[in-house]
Scaffold this active site. Sequence first.
Site, PDB file in Angstrom:
ATOM      1  CB  SER A 149      -0.894   0.050   1.251  1.00  0.00           C
ATOM      2  OG  SER A 149      -1.503  -1.191   1.484  1.00  0.00           O
ATOM      3  CE  LYS A 202       2.117  -4.644   5.511  1.00  0.00           C
ATOM      4  NZ  LYS A 202       1.027  -3.723   5.826  1.00  0.00           N
ATOM      5  CG  ASP A 257       3.068   2.478  11.040  1.00  0.00           C
ATOM      6  OD1 ASP A 257       2.673   1.358  10.663  1.00  0.00           O
ATOM      7  OD2 ASP A 257       3.705   3.247  10.299  1.00  0.00           O
ATOM      8  CD  GLU A 258      -2.161   4.188  13.044  1.00  0.00           C
ATOM      9  OE1 GLU A 258      -0.997   4.054  12.634  1.00  0.00           O
ATOM     10  OE2 GLU A 258      -3.133   4.288  12.282  1.00  0.00           O
ATOM     11  CE1 TYR A 288      -1.718  -5.148   4.363  1.00  0.00           C
ATOM     12  CE2 TYR A 288      -1.081  -4.862   2.068  1.00  0.00           C
ATOM     13  CZ  TYR A 288      -1.415  -4.329   3.296  1.00  0.00           C
ATOM     14  OH  TYR A 288      -1.439  -2.957   3.451  1.00  0.00           O
ATOM     15  N   GLY A 292       0.261  -4.103  11.484  1.00  0.00           N
ATOM     16  CA  GLY A 292       0.267  -3.230  10.308  1.00  0.00           C
ATOM     17  C   GLY A 292      -0.109  -1.782  10.540  1.00  0.00           C
ATOM     18  CB  THR A 313      -3.036  -3.635   7.744  1.00  0.00           C
ATOM     19  OG1 THR A 313      -1.645  -3.885   7.508  1.00  0.00           O
ATOM     20  CG2 THR A 313      -3.259  -2.136   7.728  1.00  0.00           C
TER      21      THR A 313
HETATM   22  O1  MN9 Z   1       1.088  -0.965   5.939  1.00  0.00           O
HETATM   23  C1  MN9 Z   1       0.390   1.137   6.640  1.00  0.00           C
HETATM   24  N1  MN9 Z   1      -0.921   0.885   6.194  1.00  0.00           N
HETATM   25  C2  MN9 Z   1      -1.535   1.656   5.335  1.00  0.00           C
HETATM   26  C3  MN9 Z   1       1.084  -0.161   6.769  1.00  0.00           C
HETATM   27  O2  MN9 Z   1      -1.094   2.677   4.930  1.00  0.00           O
HETATM   28  C4  MN9 Z   1      -2.846   1.200   4.897  1.00  0.00           C
HETATM   29  C5  MN9 Z   1       0.481   1.853   7.973  1.00  0.00           C
HETATM   30  O3  MN9 Z   1       1.846   2.060   8.199  1.00  0.00           O
HETATM   31  C6  MN9 Z   1      -0.255   3.179   8.022  1.00  0.00           C
HETATM   32  O4  MN9 Z   1       0.131   3.993   6.958  1.00  0.00           O
HETATM   33  C7  MN9 Z   1       0.026   3.933   9.319  1.00  0.00           C
HETATM   34  C8  MN9 Z   1      -0.778   5.208   9.421  1.00  0.00           C
HETATM   35  O5  MN9 Z   1      -2.127   4.906   9.594  1.00  0.00           O
HETATM   36  O6  MN9 Z   1      -0.224   3.102  10.392  1.00  0.00           O
END
Ligand code: MN9
Length: 289
Positions: free
Chosen positions: A46, A163, A189-190, A135, A187, A165
């Site tokens: 992504s 993974k 980060d927050e 994923y 997945g 997310t």
């Molecule tokens: O893959 C990212 N997912 C998307 C990981 O962008 C959908 C995350 O790193 C996010 O960008 C990040 C911010 O929401 O957590």
Amino acid sequence: MKNFQGVYAALMTPFSADGSVNYEALKTLADHCIDAGLTGLYVGGSTGEGFLLTEEERMEVFRVVGQHVGGRCNLFAHVGAISTDSAIRMARVAESSGFDAVSAVAPFYYSFPLEAIKTYYGDIMQATSLPMLMYNFPNAGGFNGMLDVVNAFIQDEKLLGIKHTSQNLFELEQFKHLSRDLFVFNGFDEMLVAGLSMGADGGIGSTYNFMPHIILEIYHSFQNGDIAAAQKAQEKANRIISAMIPFGVFQMEKEILKNLGLPVGECRKPFLPLSQAGKEKAKEIAAML
Ligand code: MN9
């Protein structure tokens, strides 16, 4: 099986002013992530604007990264596509380019039935010798049945892990406690501390491109059992992520990298260009890092 635990940048794809992939900047960005101490790179997903690249461009990104990295870190190639054949062609290039594993989002848009999605994964896994990191990104593809898919392949040694997310951390924990131990990566980060505390083996994320030191602080503090320090670093990361969201996370990441001396161009359309206010905020964030 190699130990894949750790933290991986979902590598951005740099573009030149004319809109083409900037392979030199791609190599520089990969080096920056490796030198920062990240475990590896997740390429063509992504964050890498994988669905905004042509199949040939995504393959070339794999070739360039594979050759340039030359074994200095772990490499995952996101080969997910709506078309199984396209995913297989990309998986073959990932294999010949030295990647450790492939990864794929479930095929989307047509609301394929579970059986079709299982067949898609099985076909990709059979096409190369590489293991598969499924994923799971329900918000993007609308597919909520990854636990069933994973269970269908649990005996297959080529299934490496997931993974994840998703905000569903109960599901993350379920992936981690099936009949065979799989690698599970957080997945969002927050939520890295939360994911790790529910059993994740590490994380894969977009913000790792520009703040690897904060991510590593979260990860290492957690591993050392210093949960307070991990939470503190997570809070620091989240103040930054919260400030980015209103302007578009990927556009902001590219602008922050530019401010850090790593120009990677802008995101491809239909992503909008970053607003002036976003540019100012990105400058502020970069100065704090
Ligand atoms: O893959 C990212 N997912 C998307 C990981 O962008 C959908 C995350 O790193 C996010 O960008 C990040 C911010 O929401 O957590």
